[in-house]
Design an enzyme around this catalytic site. Structure first.
Site, PDB file in Angstrom:
ATOM      1  N   GLU A   1       7.357  -6.609   1.426  1.00 28.47           N
ATOM      2  CA  GLU A   1       6.121  -6.534   2.217  1.00 28.47           C
ATOM      3  C   GLU A   1       5.224  -7.752   1.965  1.00 28.47           C
ATOM      4  O   GLU A   1       4.651  -8.319   2.889  1.00 28.47           O
ATOM      5  CB  GLU A   1       5.341  -5.252   1.877  1.00 28.47           C
TER       6      GLU A   1
ATOM      7  N   TYR B   1     -15.026   0.802  -6.954  1.00 22.33           N
ATOM      8  CA  TYR B   1     -16.290   1.529  -6.797  1.00 22.33           C
ATOM      9  C   TYR B   1     -17.159   1.360  -8.037  1.00 22.33           C
ATOM     10  O   TYR B   1     -18.336   1.716  -8.026  1.00 22.33           O
ATOM     11  CB  TYR B   1     -16.003   3.016  -6.519  1.00 22.33           C
TER      12      TYR B   1
ATOM     13  N   ARG C   1     -10.849   9.970   1.527  1.00 19.18           N
ATOM     14  CA  ARG C   1     -10.728  10.695   2.798  1.00 19.18           C
ATOM     15  C   ARG C   1     -11.838  11.731   2.932  1.00 19.18           C
ATOM     16  O   ARG C   1     -12.295  12.007   4.043  1.00 19.18           O
ATOM     17  CB  ARG C   1      -9.330  11.312   2.929  1.00 19.18           C
TER      18      ARG C   1
ATOM     19  N   LYS D   1       1.284  10.169   5.557  1.00 23.96           N
ATOM     20  CA  LYS D   1       1.338   8.772   5.987  1.00 23.96           C
ATOM     21  C   LYS D   1       2.625   8.068   5.532  1.00 23.96           C
ATOM     22  O   LYS D   1       2.685   6.846   5.455  1.00 23.96           O
ATOM     23  CB  LYS D   1       0.085   8.036   5.493  1.00 23.96           C
TER      24      LYS D   1
ATOM     25  N   LYS E   1       0.857  -1.184   0.000  1.00 21.21           N
ATOM     26  CA  LYS E   1       0.000   0.000   0.000  1.00 21.21           C
ATOM     27  C   LYS E   1       0.892   1.232   0.000  1.00 21.21           C
ATOM     28  O   LYS E   1       1.711   1.439   0.900  1.00 21.21           O
ATOM     29  CB  LYS E   1      -0.906   0.012   1.223  1.00 21.21           C
TER      30      LYS E   1
ATOM     31  N   LYS F   1      -2.137  -1.532  -3.864  1.00 26.24           N
ATOM     32  CA  LYS F   1      -3.001  -0.347  -3.804  1.00 26.24           C
ATOM     33  C   LYS F   1      -2.157   0.905  -3.861  1.00 26.24           C
ATOM     34  O   LYS F   1      -1.200   0.999  -3.106  1.00 26.24           O
ATOM     35  CB  LYS F   1      -3.774  -0.390  -2.490  1.00 26.24           C
TER      36      LYS F   1
HETATM   37  C1  PBG Z   1      -7.276   3.815   5.398  1.00 24.36           C
HETATM   38  C2  PBG Z   1      -7.702   3.523   4.004  1.00 24.36           C
HETATM   39  C3  PBG Z   1      -7.561   4.423   2.937  1.00 24.36           C
HETATM   40  C4  PBG Z   1      -8.147   3.824   1.824  1.00 24.36           C
HETATM   41  C5  PBG Z   1      -8.635   2.577   2.211  1.00 24.36           C
HETATM   42  N1  PBG Z   1      -8.338   2.407   3.568  1.00 24.36           N
HETATM   43  C6  PBG Z   1      -7.012   5.800   2.917  1.00 24.36           C
HETATM   44  C7  PBG Z   1      -5.685   6.074   3.459  1.00 24.36           C
HETATM   45  O1  PBG Z   1      -4.835   5.197   3.615  1.00 24.36           O
HETATM   46  O2  PBG Z   1      -5.470   7.237   3.782  1.00 24.36           O
HETATM   47  C8  PBG Z   1      -8.230   4.491   0.492  1.00 24.36           C
HETATM   48  C9  PBG Z   1      -9.132   3.891  -0.515  1.00 24.36           C
HETATM   49  C10 PBG Z   1      -9.432   4.738  -1.687  1.00 24.36           C
HETATM   50  O3  PBG Z   1      -8.832   5.800  -1.937  1.00 24.36           O
HETATM   51  O4  PBG Z   1     -10.336   4.327  -2.433  1.00 24.36           O
HETATM   52  N2  PBG Z   1      -6.816   2.836   6.201  1.00 24.36           N
END
Ligand code: PBG
Length: 325
Positions: free
Chosen positions: A233, A313, A205, A217, A195, A248
């Site tokens: 990872e 989505y 968000r 982050k 990720k 992701k």
């Molecule tokens: C947070 C989380 C995020 C997404 C899924 N789980 C956002 C982030 O890490 O700030 C993002 C998913 C998306 O953008 O569709 N744990």
């Protein structure tokens, strides 16, 4: 000339016979946002045709998705500010929004596979995925202890698969041990393994009001410049007991999907994230691209790169397109 590749492109039937990759409803996981309240559905401004649903309306949406052939949903809660705190205690409240929603879905549409997110950001006043100390540092090991509680609490509610999206070190092993010790051997783990710290999460968000209140982050999510690190990872998460691994975002990381696919025999999941969704919707609204074709081509690229499953989505829209044709 003996080789004429165009021979196999001559008719639709021929093209279908030699088609290498396919997109089906079985590949798709449908993410859904649940909020408190009743009879309400609010569109997310940066994600046209994507809504936050109150539980009653969410159940209708889940039932519709099931009738279109979608087999799995991923659940994300919109947590009221009043329930957020520094350590995300609401995340393991047995009567919390996620826990109540999982129970209700399992009652209404028992066969729908429910995937629940593990991370503290929707529950944290800081909008970070872990516990924050007074210097703003994200604390790994104390966070993992809470993530384990969150996972067990979701398992008690009846979730099928937990999906840690927090990127703390060692959380997959700790969650596996915690679930097993509590008797939840059959609850699976979909690890958000690779990720990245990505600007493509912006609209998500917005949807959850979960943007970090300070900093970014980057001390836990990965650097977009790295690919070997993704394999590191993935290897760790597999050794710790992951059942599936995820990459992701997806679209700007197709090379990572491809490399992860050759590094593991586990199912590989691609997360077609909120910003990827928003870009297609925005261009389509302007009339600059053909929406349906671009959606299908984009998702197919993820399959071609090696994704077994796609969290998107677009899931329901694609299921509707398939039903029409
Ligand atoms: C947070 C989380 C995020 C997404 C899924 N789980 C956002 C982030 O890490 O700030 C993002 C998913 C998306 O953008 O569709 N744990």
């Amino acid at each position: 000339m003996t080789a004429r590749p165009r021979r196999l492109r001559r008719t639709p039937g021929l093209r279908r016979m030699v088609q290498e990759n396919h997109l089906t409803v079985n590949d798709m996981i449908y993410p859904l946002f649940v909020m408190e309240g009743e009879g309400q559905k609010i569109e997310i401004s940066s994600m046209p045709n994507c809504f936050r649903y109150s539980l009653d309306l969410l159940l209708q949406e889940v039932a519709e998705a099931w009738s279109l052939g979608i087999k799995a949903i991923a659940l994300f809660p919109v947590v009221p500010e009043s329930k957020k705190d520094a350590t995300g205690t609401e995340s393991y409240n047995p009567d919390g929004l996620v826990q109540r929603t999982v129970k209700a879905i399992k009652k209404a549409v028992p066969e729908m596979l429910v995937i629940t997110d593990i991370a503290l950001d929707p529950f944290s006043i800081y909008g970070h995925d872990g516990i924050v100390d007074d210097q703003g540092k994200i604390l790994n090991d104390p966070t993992v202890e809470i993530l384990v509680k969150q996972a067990i609490s979701q398992a008690e509610a009846g979730t099928d698969i937990v999906a840690p999206s927090d990127m703390m070190d060692g959380r997959i092993g700790a969650i596996r041990q915690g679930l097993d010790a509590a008797g939840y051997f059959d609850v699976g783990i979909l690890a958000y393994s690779a990720k990245y710290a990505s600007a493509y999460y912006g609209p998500f968000r917005d949807a959850l009001d979960s943007a970090p209140k300070f900093g970014d982050k980057k001390t836990y999510q990965m650097d977009a410049a790295n690919s070997r690190e993704a394999l590191k990872e993935v290897a760790l998460d597999i050794a710790e007991g992951a059942d599936m691994v995820m990459v992701k975002p997806a679209l700007a990381y197709l090379d990572i999907i491809c490399q992860v696919k050759s590094a593991t025999h586990l199912p590989v999941v691609a997360y077609n994230v909120s910003g990827e969704y928003a870009m297609i919707k925005a261009a389509a609204q302007q009339g600059w691209i053909d929406e349906k074709s671009v959606i299908l081509e984009t998702l197919l690229s993820m399959k071609r790169a090696g994704a077994d499953l796609i969290l998107t989505y677009f899931a329901k829209q694609v299921a509707e397109i398939f039903q029409e044709s």
